[in-house]
Design a protein around this motif. Structure first.
Motif, PDB file in Angstrom:
ATOM      1  N   ASN A 181       0.845  -1.189   0.000  1.00 42.98           N
ATOM      2  CA  ASN A 181       0.000   0.000   0.000  1.00 42.98           C
ATOM      3  C   ASN A 181       0.884   1.245   0.000  1.00 42.98           C
ATOM      4  O   ASN A 181       1.769   1.379   0.844  1.00 42.98           O
ATOM      5  N   ARG A 182       0.677   2.144  -0.930  1.00 40.88           N
ATOM      6  CA  ARG A 182       1.485   3.349  -1.031  1.00 40.88           C
ATOM      7  C   ARG A 182       0.969   4.410  -0.068  1.00 40.88           C
ATOM      8  O   ARG A 182      -0.123   4.936  -0.252  1.00 40.88           O
ATOM      9  N   LYS A 183       1.776   4.736   0.932  1.00 41.00           N
ATOM     10  CA  LYS A 183       1.323   5.648   1.974  1.00 41.00           C
ATOM     11  C   LYS A 183       2.423   6.612   2.402  1.00 41.00           C
ATOM     12  O   LYS A 183       2.691   6.775   3.596  1.00 41.00           O
ATOM     13  N   HIS A 184       3.091   7.238   1.442  1.00 39.17           N
ATOM     14  CA  HIS A 184       4.040   8.279   1.824  1.00 39.17           C
ATOM     15  C   HIS A 184       4.296   9.224   0.656  1.00 39.17           C
ATOM     16  O   HIS A 184       4.147   8.860  -0.510  1.00 39.17           O
ATOM     17  N   ASP A 185       4.645  10.457   1.009  1.00 41.61           N
ATOM     18  CA  ASP A 185       5.146  11.437   0.069  1.00 41.61           C
ATOM     19  C   ASP A 185       6.601  11.733   0.441  1.00 41.61           C
ATOM     20  O   ASP A 185       7.116  11.201   1.435  1.00 41.61           O
TER      21      ASP A 185
END
Length: 226
Positions: free
Chosen positions: A160-164
């Motif tokens: 799951n992509r959860k960062h900037d």
């Protein structure tokens, strides 16, 4: 050079012509959160103050001034190499759009100034190369991982992509960093000033002093409201 604009001034519209009218070496700090080249369309939600506003985050060569490429080739060869390394016309268009504005931001910053560029993994690898070419690799200060949690729709075959990401560059070697102003509370009390565990518990006086001073945040940040 002194600023020909007033602090706390708010402009609306494309920032490029606005920046071109500002004096060089007049800005202490720049934070930018540009479009991410996400290949998606966005609209402000119904009921919000911005309702009706729309934005297309898909880029083509028709969206930029191709004459800028001639400028990069003539005056900024390292920048030119980065742009031509882009894997698609859309990526190249986005980088042209960003590069001409980052050049202006470099001009505007004071010698002690800093810039923080907020992006996501879509174009972060290219943007970091742009920043290296414009601000200098030696002036790269930090890569801050802006992590967040919450509901999402992860791909069935990947994480799951959860960062900037936030890239911090200074303009020069004598940058401003207000170390004590950015301190946050310690979470672990039984550690020394370097973060290593200590065998004996802290005294009440040591604990109070430890908590009062706080620590400089790490480059992995999770906003408390997320």
């Amino acid at each position: 050079m002194s600023a020909n604009w007033s602090n706390r001034t708010i402009w609306t519209g494309d920032n490029l012509p606005i920046m071109r009218g500002m004096n060089s070496d007049s800005v202490d700090l720049i934070y930018l959160d540009p479009s991410f080249n996400s290949k998606a369309n966005y609209a402000a939600p119904i009921g919000s103050e911005a309702a009706g506003a729309e934005f297309k985050d898909t880029w083509t060569l028709q969206d930029v001034d191709i004459a800028w490429l001639d400028l990069f080739e003539a005056k900024h060869p390292r920048l030119n190499k980065v742009i031509h390394a882009a894997m698609s016309k859309s990526d190249k268009s986005y980088l042209i759009y960003m590069a001409v504005r980052l050049l202006e931001m470099h001009r505007l910053l004071k010698p002690t100034g800093s810039i923080y560029l907020h992006c996501d993994p879509t174009m972060s690898h290219y943007l970091k190369l742009l920043m290296d070419a414009i601000f200098g690799r030696k002036n790269f200060r930090n890569e801050i991982v802006w992590g967040y949690t919450g509901p999402g729709s992860p791909h069935m075959r990947q994480f799951n992509r959860k960062h900037d990401l936030v890239f911090w560059y200074s303009k020069g070697t004598l940058w401003t960093f207000n170390r004590d102003q950015v301190r946050i509370p310690h979470k672990q009390l039984n550690t020394n000033s370097k973060g290593a565990a200590i065998s004996a518990p802290l005294t009440s006086e040591e604990r109070d002093r430890y908590l009062e001073k706080g620590k400089v945040p790490e480059t992995l940040v999770t906003p408390p409201h997320m």
